[in-house]
Design a protein around this motif. Structure first.
Motif, PDB file in Angstrom:
ATOM      1  N   ALA A 252       0.638  -1.123  -0.052  1.00  0.00           N
ATOM      2  CA  ALA A 252      -0.017  -0.088   0.137  1.00  0.00           C
ATOM      3  C   ALA A 252       0.909   1.320   0.033  1.00  0.00           C
ATOM      4  O   ALA A 252       0.403   2.153  -0.671  1.00  0.00           O
ATOM      5  CB  ALA A 252      -0.983   0.018   1.239  1.00  0.00           C
TER       6      ALA A 252
ATOM      7  N   ASP B 235       1.886   2.291  -3.227  1.00  0.00           N
ATOM      8  CA  ASP B 235       0.957   2.935  -4.252  1.00  0.00           C
ATOM      9  C   ASP B 235       0.440   4.033  -3.664  1.00  0.00           C
ATOM     10  O   ASP B 235      -0.107   4.931  -4.472  1.00  0.00           O
ATOM     11  CB  ASP B 235      -0.460   1.896  -4.116  1.00  0.00           C
ATOM     12  N   THR B 236       0.862   4.685  -2.288  1.00  0.00           N
ATOM     13  CA  THR B 236       0.388   5.927  -2.158  1.00  0.00           C
ATOM     14  C   THR B 236       1.102   6.893  -2.914  1.00  0.00           C
ATOM     15  O   THR B 236       2.409   6.822  -2.921  1.00  0.00           O
ATOM     16  CB  THR B 236       0.883   6.112  -0.521  1.00  0.00           C
ATOM     17  N   PRO B 237       0.600   7.863  -3.404  1.00  0.00           N
ATOM     18  CA  PRO B 237       1.301   8.888  -4.305  1.00  0.00           C
ATOM     19  C   PRO B 237       2.324   9.825  -3.376  1.00  0.00           C
ATOM     20  O   PRO B 237       1.904  10.011  -2.059  1.00  0.00           O
ATOM     21  CB  PRO B 237      -0.032   9.938  -4.773  1.00  0.00           C
TER      22      PRO B 237
ATOM     23  N   ARG C 204       0.814  14.073  -5.408  1.00  0.00           N
ATOM     24  CA  ARG C 204      -0.499  14.514  -4.833  1.00  0.00           C
ATOM     25  C   ARG C 204      -0.964  15.636  -5.416  1.00  0.00           C
ATOM     26  O   ARG C 204      -2.042  16.123  -5.559  1.00  0.00           O
ATOM     27  CB  ARG C 204       0.226  14.824  -3.446  1.00  0.00           C
TER      28      ARG C 204
ATOM     29  N   PRO D  97     -15.120   1.715  -5.850  1.00  0.00           N
ATOM     30  CA  PRO D  97     -14.555   2.813  -5.392  1.00  0.00           C
ATOM     31  C   PRO D  97     -13.536   3.549  -6.009  1.00  0.00           C
ATOM     32  O   PRO D  97     -13.252   4.596  -6.147  1.00  0.00           O
ATOM     33  CB  PRO D  97     -14.305   2.541  -3.863  1.00  0.00           C
ATOM     34  N   LYS D  98     -12.749   2.556  -6.767  1.00  0.00           N
ATOM     35  CA  LYS D  98     -11.463   2.956  -7.424  1.00  0.00           C
ATOM     36  C   LYS D  98     -11.763   3.946  -8.652  1.00  0.00           C
ATOM     37  O   LYS D  98     -11.127   4.899  -9.194  1.00  0.00           O
ATOM     38  CB  LYS D  98     -10.797   1.733  -7.738  1.00  0.00           C
TER      39      LYS D  98
ATOM     40  N   ALA E  36     -12.396   7.409  -7.385  1.00  0.00           N
ATOM     41  CA  ALA E  36     -10.863   7.827  -6.741  1.00  0.00           C
ATOM     42  C   ALA E  36     -10.434   9.008  -7.248  1.00  0.00           C
ATOM     43  O   ALA E  36     -10.304  10.086  -6.548  1.00  0.00           O
ATOM     44  CB  ALA E  36      -9.897   6.908  -6.512  1.00  0.00           C
TER      45      ALA E  36
ATOM     46  N   ILE F 143     -12.791  12.174  -6.495  1.00  0.00           N
ATOM     47  CA  ILE F 143     -12.485  12.510  -5.026  1.00  0.00           C
ATOM     48  C   ILE F 143     -11.184  13.162  -4.577  1.00  0.00           C
ATOM     49  O   ILE F 143     -11.147  14.121  -3.916  1.00  0.00           O
ATOM     50  CB  ILE F 143     -12.805  11.253  -4.109  1.00  0.00           C
TER      51      ILE F 143
ATOM     52  N   LEU G  44     -10.613  16.695  -2.834  1.00  0.00           N
ATOM     53  CA  LEU G  44      -9.875  16.819  -1.532  1.00  0.00           C
ATOM     54  C   LEU G  44      -8.399  17.478  -1.680  1.00  0.00           C
ATOM     55  O   LEU G  44      -8.302  18.340  -0.707  1.00  0.00           O
ATOM     56  CB  LEU G  44      -9.646  15.454  -0.847  1.00  0.00           C
ATOM     57  N   VAL G  45      -7.823  17.278  -2.589  1.00  0.00           N
ATOM     58  CA  VAL G  45      -6.333  17.831  -2.781  1.00  0.00           C
ATOM     59  C   VAL G  45      -6.565  19.564  -3.152  1.00  0.00           C
ATOM     60  O   VAL G  45      -5.970  20.069  -2.405  1.00  0.00           O
ATOM     61  CB  VAL G  45      -5.586  17.228  -3.783  1.00  0.00           C
TER      62      VAL G  45
ATOM     63  N   THR H 145      -9.134  21.252  -2.088  1.00  0.00           N
ATOM     64  CA  THR H 145      -9.528  21.930  -0.881  1.00  0.00           C
ATOM     65  C   THR H 145      -8.091  22.117   0.125  1.00  0.00           C
ATOM     66  O   THR H 145      -7.864  23.245   0.814  1.00  0.00           O
ATOM     67  CB  THR H 145     -10.423  21.109   0.001  1.00  0.00           C
ATOM     68  N   MET H 146      -7.404  20.953   0.277  1.00  0.00           N
ATOM     69  CA  MET H 146      -6.128  21.074   0.874  1.00  0.00           C
ATOM     70  C   MET H 146      -5.203  22.042   0.468  1.00  0.00           C
ATOM     71  O   MET H 146      -4.562  22.956   1.410  1.00  0.00           O
ATOM     72  CB  MET H 146      -5.429  19.863   0.838  1.00  0.00           C
TER      73      MET H 146
ATOM     74  N   LEU I 101      -6.587  25.587   1.666  1.00  0.00           N
ATOM     75  CA  LEU I 101      -6.233  25.742   2.799  1.00  0.00           C
ATOM     76  C   LEU I 101      -4.790  25.943   3.380  1.00  0.00           C
ATOM     77  O   LEU I 101      -4.313  27.030   4.050  1.00  0.00           O
ATOM     78  CB  LEU I 101      -6.777  24.642   3.983  1.00  0.00           C
ATOM     79  N   VAL I 102      -4.011  25.074   2.628  1.00  0.00           N
ATOM     80  CA  VAL I 102      -2.397  25.332   2.975  1.00  0.00           C
ATOM     81  C   VAL I 102      -2.145  26.727   2.416  1.00  0.00           C
ATOM     82  O   VAL I 102      -0.983  27.332   2.968  1.00  0.00           O
ATOM     83  CB  VAL I 102      -1.952  24.271   2.332  1.00  0.00           C
TER      84      VAL I 102
END
Lengths: 445, 175
Positions: A251, A254-256, A261, A386-387, A390, A393, A397-398, A400-401, A404-405
């Motif tokens: 996993a 696979d995480t970016p 990101r 869900p893939k 993804a 989504i 989310l990114v 939004t992040m 804020l950042v």
């Protein structure tokens, strides 16, 4: 007379090949002879036909005889078949009876071999102990009773797997490196949980039956435990272990990463980042300028003469130039000078403020576009996978992040900037007049 | 033993909440330092400052001319500047804390969806880590903001009242 002759002559004419009749007598004679010939022919035909009929009857009788004998044969064979069937059932019953517990054993052996084969396939221990699957697959597929040797080797493999899982062992085996090469390396295997080589974590690739170097290693506080562990030969050493036998490490691969990101944020993400970067650079420059100005203003307050390098000094110099004017005119002139200076000080502050407000809004925009993508995916593929959703989504989310950042440091920066500028402007506004008044009085005194 | 337990509890909390929680903790620490510094100043430095300004004003004979007006404004503004120093930053941090909480929510949700993308939606245990990273910073941000907000309002009112009181004390003689 002629009426009788006409048909006869017509007959004679029809029989062209018949001998010509010279007269009626002759014709009669001819006809009579013709009758006799035909009669003889008919009689001959009849006898022939009768002979033929007799032969047919004979053939029929023969065929019927054949049929009867064949029917007899078939009946006989059917009887044999039935008796054999009975015997077969009988023998089968006797076989099952004779097998008894052995039949169960056979089933268990097959099941255990199939299970163990699948387990061994996925197990990390296969990197050390190869060539176990052939035996297990053969046992799992075979329709015969396993031999004693086979049974013993199955038992041995089970025991060997258990022993191997309980051990930390070192051995040399080919591994796939990150650049796709196959290399012989010394590997440390900790039970069925993990394998390491050269201070890096490895992953068991079941499909290729090879160990693979992880392209992305876990955080350094985990990787740092590997080298000391490898150096330890006696006693105990701490080591980070993946209890899921590799799926957590997988996993991780696979995480970016950071850039991946950010790329997930799409166009909106880039817009936010570039706006934020621009505003941040501008804000920092302004911050440097303003803190410099602030220092100069403080120095000016303590100094005696007016210096031209700071706002307060410039305002004081306005007073120096207008010594002779009355109080009201002086105040107007001072106000004007303060206004000029303050607009200069507040330059670009609005931009930092605007970007700090706009960045979260852009983040919200990204959220909405991302959700639109997600719902399009749902319309096309349904909500089952869900893939499929993804991508949308993560964009939502990114962004939004990122919004804020970007906004948070800008808000803080703007607060600091506006604080310092307000202090300076306050000084200009209220203190400049006060300082001038003090000087005027001292001058007067 | 107790300190160790407390340390362990804090460490567990931070680990559950992720990096954003660390940032919130840092920002909150800054905010509380500023708040305490303000209270300290109001109790000690501010009284001295008021006396100084009062003495400076009282030592003047002239309380009515243009010059006197300007000097009075200068004195009041000096008091005010010292009273309001850092208050804006406290208010900004109070406003920023919920934003940090929201940031934590988003990063936590990203983690949840990472797990979903890799392991499917069946792996509730895998998603729980992300969910805790989403909820804890939100809560922490709210708590930090609320705790700071009460005091920032208090400090703000005190600063306003005090500068008003000082300006009332410096009397002007109208002719």
């Amino acid at each position: 007379m002629t009426a009788l002759v006409m048909p006869l002559s017509a007959f004679a004419q029809a029989k062209v090949d018949a001998p010509e009749a010279g007269s009626l007598e002759e014709l009669l004679e001819l006809v009579r002879q013709g009758f006799q010939v035909e009669k003889a022919e008919n009689r001959q035909r009849l006898t022939e036909f009768q002979r033929e009929r007799e032969r047919q009857a004979e053939l029929l009788a023969q065929a019927q005889g054949n049929l009867r004998s064949l029917e007899n044969l078939s009946q006989q064979l059917e009887e044999t078949y039935n008796t054999n069937e009975g015997k077969l059932g009988d023998y089968e019953n006797r076989l099952t009876e004779a097998l008894g517990q052995m039949g169960e054993l056979f089933g268990v052996v097959r099941q255990v071999s199939t299970d163990l084969s699948g387990y061994v396939f996925a197990s990390l221990t296969s990197s050390e102990l190869g060539g176990r699957r052939e035996l297990l697959d053969r046992l799992g597929r075979s329709k015969e009773l396993p031999s004693t040797e086979d049974l013993e080797s199955l038992w041995y493999e089970l025991q060997r797997e258990m022993t191997a899982q309980g051990k930390v062992s070192r051995y040399t085996t080919p591994i796939l490196t990150t650049d796709g090469q196959v290399e012989e390396r010394e590997v440390i295997r900790t039970g069925p949980f993990g394998a390491m080589s050269g201070g890096k974590y490895l992953l068991w690739e079941a499909e290729e039956q090879k160990l693979r170097e992880l392209t992305r290693q876990p955080p350094s506080r985990y990787v740092d435990t590997v080298e000391p562990f490898a150096a330890t030969t006696t006693g105990f050493a701490p080591l980070a272990v993946d209890p899921s036998s590799g799926s957590l490490l997988n996993a991780l691969t696979d995480t970016p990463g950071f850039t991946e990101r950010i790329n997930q944020g799409g166009v909106v993400g880039y817009v936010i980042l570039s706006l934020g970067f621009f505003a941040l650079v501008l804000g920092l420059i302004r911050w440097a300028v303003i803190s410099n100005t602030s220092r100069k203003v403080e120095a000016q307050r303590k100094a005696s003469g007016a210096r031209e390098d700071n706002p307060l000094g410039r305002i004081l110099s306005v007073h120096e130039e207008n010594r002779e004017v009355d109080a009201e005119t002086l105040e107007l002139k001072l106000d004007e000078a303060v206004l000029r200076e303050s607009s200069n000080l507040e330059r670009f502050l609005w931009l930092v403020k605007t970007v700090s407000v706009v960045a979260p809004l852009l983040g919200l925009l990204g959220t909405v576009t991302g959700m639109i993508q997600t719902f399009q995916a749902i319309t096309l593929f349904g909500a089952g996978d869900p893939k499929m959703m993804a991508g949308g989504i993560s964009e939502a989310l990114v962004t939004t992040m990122l919004g804020l950042v970007t906004a948070i440091p800008l808000v803080l920066l703007h607060a600091t900037l506006s604080n310092s500028t307000r202090r300076i402007i306050d000084i200009l506004d209220e203190q400049s007049a006060g300082l001038i008044a003090t000087r005027a009085e001292h001058g007067n005194v | 033993m107790f300190e160790f337990e407390a340390y362990g509890a804090v460490r567990d909390f931070i680990e559950l909440g992720g990096n954003v929680l660390l940032v919130i903790a840092f920002v909150t620490a800054v905010m509380w330092t500023l708040i305490i510094e303000r209270f300290w100043y109001f109790r000690t430095g501010h009284k001295e400052e008021t006396h100084r300004v009062q003495r400076a004003w009282d030592s003047r004979d002239d309380h009515s001319s243009w010059n006197a007006h300007q000097i009075r404004r200068m004195l009041i503004s000096e008091v005010q500047q010292k009273l309001e120093r850092g208050l804006n930053l406290i208010k900004t941090i109070v406003a920023v804390c919920p934003m940090f909480g929201l940031l934590g929510t988003v990063t936590g949700m990203i983690e949840v969806f990472d797990v979903m993308a890799i392991a499917g939606s069946g792996n509730a245990r895998g998603m729980a880590g992300g969910v805790s990273k989403a909820t804890l910073p939100t809560m922490a941000g709210m708590v930090a903001a609320l705790s700071g907000m009460l005091f920032s309002i208090q400090l703000d009112r005190f600063a306003r009242d005090e500068s008003q009181r000082v300006s009332d004390q410096l009397e002007i003689v109208h002719e």
